[in-house]
Scaffold this motif. Sequence first.
Motif, PDB file in Angstrom:
ATOM      1  N   VAL A   1       4.303-107.491  60.765  1.00 20.50           N
ATOM      2  CA  VAL A   1       4.013-108.098  59.523  1.00 20.50           C
ATOM      3  C   VAL A   1       4.107-106.828  58.396  1.00 20.50           C
ATOM      4  O   VAL A   1       3.071-106.564  58.216  1.00 20.50           O
ATOM      5  CB  VAL A   1       3.310-109.178  59.149  1.00 20.50           C
ATOM      6  CG1 VAL A   1       3.345-109.580  57.681  1.00 20.50           C
ATOM      7  CG2 VAL A   1       3.305-110.338  60.394  1.00 20.50           C
TER       8      VAL A   1
ATOM      9  N   ASP B   1       8.285-110.244  55.311  1.00 22.44           N
ATOM     10  CA  ASP B   1       7.773-110.544  56.659  1.00 22.44           C
ATOM     11  C   ASP B   1       6.404-111.273  55.949  1.00 22.44           C
ATOM     12  O   ASP B   1       5.835-112.219  56.652  1.00 22.44           O
ATOM     13  CB  ASP B   1       7.100-109.311  57.159  1.00 22.44           C
ATOM     14  CG  ASP B   1       8.447-108.845  58.185  1.00 22.44           C
ATOM     15  OD1 ASP B   1       9.244-109.647  58.055  1.00 22.44           O
ATOM     16  OD2 ASP B   1       8.223-107.668  58.601  1.00 22.44           O
TER      17      ASP B   1
ATOM     18  N   ALA C   1       9.667-109.000  61.661  1.00 18.81           N
ATOM     19  CA  ALA C   1       8.799-110.244  62.178  1.00 18.81           C
ATOM     20  C   ALA C   1       9.960-111.233  62.635  1.00 18.81           C
ATOM     21  O   ALA C   1       9.614-111.410  63.891  1.00 18.81           O
ATOM     22  CB  ALA C   1       8.084-110.854  61.173  1.00 18.81           C
TER      23      ALA C   1
END
Length: 266
Positions: A108, A113, A231
């Motif tokens: 992340v 993300d 992600a």
Amino acid sequence: MNSTILVTGGTGTLGRLVASRLRDGGHAVRVAGRHAPPAELGIEFAQCDLDTGDGVEAALSGARTVVHCAGAQKGDGDKARRLVAAASRAGVTHLVFISVVGADTIPVTGGFDRVAFGYFASKRDAEQVVAGSGIPFSTLRATQFFELTLLTLRAMAKLPVVPVPKGFRFQPVDAGEVADRLVELALGQPAGLVPDLAGPACYPMGDLIRSYLAAAGQRRLLVPVHMPGKAATAIREGANLSEDRAVGRRTWEEFLTEQVPGDVRR
């Protein structure tokens, strides 16, 4: 006499199941959270707020085992920091934590993300806080609960056109089975990071949406969309799955049949 077992987030989907199982097993259990459980459950309640730290010390009084189920889309690391600081002072000897499959493998990093998948980073932060707390711990990673999957699908089905992330698959699991495992861990010795608990089958996102629409008797246009970011790439590669730990027994179809009118057709 056994010491009290404290369950944080004890009025949520998972915490409620954990608390009731411990009570039914004859254990002294206390639920900590902002809102009290229904009185008829016969479970002790301690009001506390892990976002501010208010009431945490009092909630931990007399507890030696803590099952930490409280969580949100973000800020779980900070909640864990407040909890472990107070738990260390209170003499807690076993901290049981529920995390999510993919917490350590889904990056992340970018802005998108963080907005769309920040939950994984939040859980990873909390995992590291628990592991570095000095308190003996057991951490279980589980895949997505049936209840959360259904909530997501219901929200998506309200749209006239449903966007379906390309390549996304999910492995939903029964929250009751996760609760059973957490209780088992809480009553045992600290075990560190334990094997994942995942549902019995993996489903493309489109199949999950279609199964819900069929059960609910609805029709929607499904449109595949590409999700950007690292992600999303990791999820397309299966980072949110644990196919070698498909040990859950209850199926998504069984759950959906009970929760939504109509027949389940995939």
